[in-house]
Motif scaffolding. Structure first.
Motif, PDB file in Angstrom:
ATOM      1  N   GLY A   1       0.823  -1.218   0.097  1.00 14.83           N
ATOM      2  CA  GLY A   1      -0.280   0.000  -0.139  1.00 14.83           C
ATOM      3  C   GLY A   1       0.932   1.099  -0.196  1.00 14.83           C
ATOM      4  O   GLY A   1       1.953   1.180   0.636  1.00 14.83           O
ATOM      5  N   ALA A   2       0.317   2.356  -0.277  1.00 16.72           N
ATOM      6  CA  ALA A   2       1.060   3.563  -0.581  1.00 16.72           C
ATOM      7  C   ALA A   2       1.590   4.007   0.917  1.00 16.72           C
ATOM      8  O   ALA A   2       0.881   3.761   1.914  1.00 16.72           O
ATOM      9  N   GLY A   3       2.770   4.214   0.977  1.00 21.29           N
ATOM     10  CA  GLY A   3       3.241   4.704   2.427  1.00 21.29           C
ATOM     11  C   GLY A   3       3.859   3.586   3.106  1.00 21.29           C
ATOM     12  O   GLY A   3       4.102   3.804   4.367  1.00 21.29           O
ATOM     13  N   SER A   4       3.636   2.454   2.737  1.00 19.17           N
ATOM     14  CA  SER A   4       4.009   1.179   3.613  1.00 19.17           C
ATOM     15  C   SER A   4       5.106   0.601   2.945  1.00 19.17           C
ATOM     16  O   SER A   4       5.283   0.413   1.882  1.00 19.17           O
ATOM     17  N   TYR A   5       5.900  -0.120   3.860  1.00 17.91           N
ATOM     18  CA  TYR A   5       7.048  -0.986   3.475  1.00 17.91           C
ATOM     19  C   TYR A   5       6.680  -2.496   3.415  1.00 17.91           C
ATOM     20  O   TYR A   5       7.389  -3.290   2.753  1.00 17.91           O
ATOM     21  N   GLN A   6       5.355  -2.972   3.803  1.00 23.51           N
ATOM     22  CA  GLN A   6       5.293  -4.260   3.874  1.00 23.51           C
ATOM     23  C   GLN A   6       4.198  -4.881   2.669  1.00 23.51           C
ATOM     24  O   GLN A   6       3.403  -4.153   2.306  1.00 23.51           O
ATOM     25  N   LEU A   7       4.713  -6.023   2.201  1.00 23.48           N
ATOM     26  CA  LEU A   7       4.204  -6.646   1.092  1.00 23.48           C
ATOM     27  C   LEU A   7       2.915  -7.349   1.898  1.00 23.48           C
ATOM     28  O   LEU A   7       3.113  -7.879   3.008  1.00 23.48           O
TER      29      LEU A   7
END
Lengths: 114, 109
Positions: B91-97
């Motif tokens: 998601g936008a702004g996130s580092y996690q898949l």
């Protein structure tokens, strides 16, 4: 092709014991991750790590979990007091540029808690 | 967080057949990857495809970010294609898949 390496590939531990899973990310990568997959289920995010600190963590990543980058190459996941439900495949991953680039996964460490 | 749905959950193909796997996601993404998990549990990167179309041999993938879906095409399937295929956007702004539940593909001779 450079790869993420993980050790051990498989570990069996007694409930309540501490476990350390080790990872060597790709050498020029800056963002590091741990994911886990309980047998037969989907892969779940645990934690992301950048610039020597946690940047994101999930609800799964509670106080019994910790991560560390003790030197310039290793990235470790510690589970302080293992529970039966911690039995899972743990994947380490790394990427060069955070969320906007390919994330490469290691082959996984299978943890069995008995 | 972002929700990911993959379909179909299970797919059985005769060797040589073609197939399309679908991934729907609930929010805008800045990363999307397709993985193949082989019978030994390894997660193999197939595509990094936040938008557009890419091809790699018998596999191709298309992501239409504005409509929030991605497709993985497998042509002339082989028994070695068997395994679970995961879609995982960020998601936008996130580092996690965020992984979907996967499509379990079985290719029979």
């Amino acid at each position: 092709e450079p790869e993420v390496t993980q050790t051990p590939s498989h570990q069996v531990t007694q409930m309540g014991q501490e476990v350390i899973l080790r990872c060597v990310p790709i050498s020029n990568h800056l963002y590091f991750y741990w994911y886990r997959q309980i047998l037969g289920q989907k892969v779940e995010f645990l934690v992301s790590f950048y610039n020597n600190e946690i940047s994101e963590k999930s609800e799964i990543f509670d106080d019994q979990f910790s991560v560390e980058r003790p030197d310039g190459s290793n990235f470790t996941l510690k589970i302080r007091s293992t529970k039966l439900e911690d039995s899972a495949m743990y994947f380490c991953a790394s990427t060069g540029r955070g969320s906007g680039n390919t994330i490469y996964f290691g082959e996984g460490s299978w943890l069995t808690v008995v | 967080g972002i929700q990911v749905e993959q379909s179909p959950p299970d797919l059985i193909l005769q060797e040589g057949a073609n197939s399309t796997l679908r991934c729907n996601f609930s929010d805008s993404v800045n990363n999307l990857q397709w993985f193949h998990q082989n019978p030994w549990g390894q997660l193999i990167n197939l595509f990094y495809i936040p938008s557009g179309t890419k091809q790699n041999g018998r596999l191709s993938a298309t992501t239409v970010a504005t409509e929030r879906y991605s497709l993985l095409y497998i042509s002339s399937s082989q028994t070695t294609d068997s395994g679970v295929y995961f879609c995982a956007p960020t998601g936008a702004g996130s580092y996690q898949l965020t992984f979907g539940k996967g499509t379990k593909l079985s290719v029979i001779p």
